[in-house]
Design an enzyme around this catalytic site. Structure first.
Site, PDB file in Angstrom:
ATOM      1  N   LYS A   3       4.109  -3.976   1.386  1.00 18.89           N
ATOM      2  CA  LYS A   3       4.669  -4.462   0.112  1.00 18.89           C
ATOM      3  C   LYS A   3       6.025  -3.835  -0.205  1.00 18.89           C
ATOM      4  CE  LYS A   3       0.988  -6.827  -1.813  1.00 18.89           C
ATOM      5  NZ  LYS A   3      -0.275  -6.343  -1.224  1.00 18.89           N
TER       6      LYS A   3
ATOM      7  N   SER B  89      -1.618  -4.553   7.899  1.00 22.07           N
ATOM      8  CA  SER B  89      -0.795  -4.655   6.693  1.00 22.07           C
ATOM      9  C   SER B  89      -0.829  -3.413   5.825  1.00 22.07           C
ATOM     10  CB  SER B  89      -1.234  -5.871   5.879  1.00 22.07           C
ATOM     11  OG  SER B  89      -2.622  -5.808   5.604  1.00 22.07           O
TER      12      SER B  89
ATOM     13  N   GLU C 220       3.741  -8.917 -11.382  1.00 29.08           N
ATOM     14  CA  GLU C 220       2.302  -9.099 -11.552  1.00 29.08           C
ATOM     15  C   GLU C 220       1.613  -8.196 -10.535  1.00 29.08           C
ATOM     16  OE1 GLU C 220       4.210 -10.936  -9.647  1.00 29.08           O
ATOM     17  OE2 GLU C 220       3.098 -10.777  -7.764  1.00 29.08           O
TER      18      GLU C 220
HETATM   19  C1  LIG Z   1      -1.291  -7.295  -0.829  1.00 31.47           C
HETATM   20  C2  LIG Z   1      -1.859  -7.021   0.492  1.00 31.47           C
HETATM   21  C3  LIG Z   1      -2.191  -8.060   1.395  1.00 31.47           C
HETATM   22  C4  LIG Z   1      -2.077  -9.515   1.053  1.00 31.47           C
HETATM   23  O1  LIG Z   1      -0.799  -9.959   0.763  1.00 31.47           O
HETATM   24  P1  LIG Z   1       0.029 -10.917   1.741  1.00 31.47           P
HETATM   25  O2  LIG Z   1       1.109 -11.408   0.857  1.00 31.47           O
HETATM   26  O3  LIG Z   1      -0.890 -11.981   2.212  1.00 31.47           O
HETATM   27  O4  LIG Z   1       0.519 -10.079   2.857  1.00 31.47           O
HETATM   28  C5  LIG Z   1      -2.651  -7.720   2.643  1.00 31.47           C
HETATM   29  N1  LIG Z   1      -2.830  -6.435   2.998  1.00 31.47           N
HETATM   30  C6  LIG Z   1      -2.544  -5.410   2.170  1.00 31.47           C
HETATM   31  C7  LIG Z   1      -2.749  -4.027   2.645  1.00 31.47           C
HETATM   32  C8  LIG Z   1      -2.046  -5.673   0.885  1.00 31.47           C
HETATM   33  O5  LIG Z   1      -1.775  -4.646   0.067  1.00 31.47           O
END
Ligand SMILES: *Cc1c(COP(=O)(O)O)cnc(C)c1O
Length: 398
Positions: A101, A384, A123
């Site tokens: 993020k 992610s 948000e």
């Molecule tokens: C917010 C988040 C996601 C989902 O968001 P995307 O916009 O689909 O990438 C996935 N993994 C983590 C660790 C997150 O914090």
């Protein structure tokens, strides 16, 4: 609601969607009249900044010295040996604040400053995007206001505290289901009242044009780095499969962008309880047209996933288009497969992934064990985020 109708969209895969912000039948800018100038100003500022080598250099430097980029590409040695496929992990869990993020918010915060804004609005659902926004605001001397559903504030008290420590104001949203969907609506409503000083820092590849495109471009650093790292790591240079989890779809879009022009198979993994592509219908929400999970009356349904970041009933419009054109394939993973996947990666690789990221791992495990992945094919998986935030959920589930 008004939609701006402008010239035809670009044709090539994952390119500039042009001024209508259309990805095939999806995307667009379905916002109240009063927000159209604000969205147009963000588009103009972003086009200008993205073409400016100085802006790109400033952002690259922030990503390096503050966010810890480039993130590693880690060969998952032991998991690969067990599965009989070659798994490479793109380590967004190592980025500052614990997920991808930060890539997007640093880009948008820098853009906000360039536009002369003093304040960020955001948000947040689980709080990850809120924490990242509060972090970027502190770093660049902006103020931050984060809208969060009351229910989420209770569930994610630790992140509320984190945001406040970082100097952000967290505003409880009491309408509707008091979760992410309502927090997003409220942030957009509030933006109307303060567009002169505030930039709306949206957290995924959704919302009105230019957000889906702009956020993908800010996240493409994941795919661009991984492309270079795969070229060094793999004899073939390009992985056979590129896999990422999909909530709104930003980490997946950023990853796919680095490989859209190759022969790699792109796989997006949705949470079964919020699988907009698998189970949704086309509709309009939060300023864009895409697949949305809806009930029999066409009402947007609530998403339910063990992973808070995948709890969104819609999906970014570019993913809807990549699905329609067949360039990417979207699959689902249920809660029951997720915790074993967390455990397996923890014990084979010493990495505790976020529950969201574990969806991507779970699909790789399933596809390898069912023989869907050819022996010793190469699989790039974007991790992610890190799982520290999910320890309480894991404890409750064991
Ligand atoms: C917010 C988040 C996601 C989902 O968001 P995307 O916009 O689909 O990438 C996935 N993994 C983590 C660790 C997150 O914090």
């Amino acid at each position: 609601m008004t939609e701006i109708a402008l010239p035809a969209p670009a044709a090539s895969v994952m390119s500039d969607p042009g001024s209508p912000g259309r990805f095939g039948d999806h995307g667009g800018r379905y916002v109240p009249e009063s927000l159209i100038p604000a969205c147009a100003a963000v588009e103009e500022a972003f086009r200008d900044a993205w073409a400016d080598p100085r802006f790109r250099r400033d952002l690259d430097r922030l990503l390096a010295v503050h966010a810890g980029r480039p993130t590693a590409l880690t060969p998952a040695w032991r998991l690969s040996a067990e599965l009989g496929v070659n798994v490479l992990l793109k380590r967004e869990d190592l980025a500052h604040t614990g997920s991808h993020k930060i890539n997007n918010v640093l880009g948008q915060a820098l853009l906000a400053r360039r536009m002369g804004k003093t304040r960020l609005l955001a948000e947040t659902g689980a709080g990850s995007h809120g924490v990242a926004t509060a972090t970027a605001a502190a770093l660049l001397g902006l103020s931050a206001t984060v809208f969060m559903g009351e229910v989420d504030m209770e569930r994610q008290a630790l992140n509320v505290y984190r945001m406040r420590m970082l100097g952000a104001e967290v505003i409880p949203v009491t309408g509707g289901t008091r979760t992410l969907k309502d927090a997003t609506s409220e942030a957009m409503r509030q933006w109307v009242t303060c567009v002169d000083e505030a930039h709306y820092c949206l957290g995924s590849v959704m919302g009105p044009h230019p957000y889906p495109w702009m956020v993908r471009e800010f996240q493409r650093v994941i795919g661009d780095e991984a492309r270079r790292q795969c070229a060094a790591e793999l004899t073939t240079g390009i992985p056979d499969y590129v896999v990422a989890c999909v909530g709104g779809g930003s980490n997946a879009a950023g990853t796919f962008a680095g490989f859209a022009d190759t022969g790699a198979q792109l796989i997006g993994v949705e949470a079964e309880g919020g699988a907009a592509i698998a189970f949704g219908q086309v509709g309009v929400l939060h300023g864009f047209r895409s697949y949305l999970v809806q009930d029999e009356n066409g009402q947007v349904a609530e998403a339910h996933s063990i992973a808070p970041g995948l709890d969104y009933p819609g999906v970014g419009p570019e993913h809807a288009h990549l699905n329609d054109t067949g360039r990417a394939r979207y699959v689902t993973v249920g809660d029951a497969e997720v915790i074993p996947a967390v455990r397996r990666l923890a014990r084979t690789e010493g990495i505790l992934p976020a529950l969201e990221s574990a969806h991507a791992i779970a699909w790789v495990i399933r596809a390898a064990e069912s023989g869907e992945l050819p022996p010793w094919s190469t699989v790039l998986v974007t991790l992610s985020g890190r799982g520290d935030k999910d320890v309480a959920t894991l404890m409750a589930a064991s």
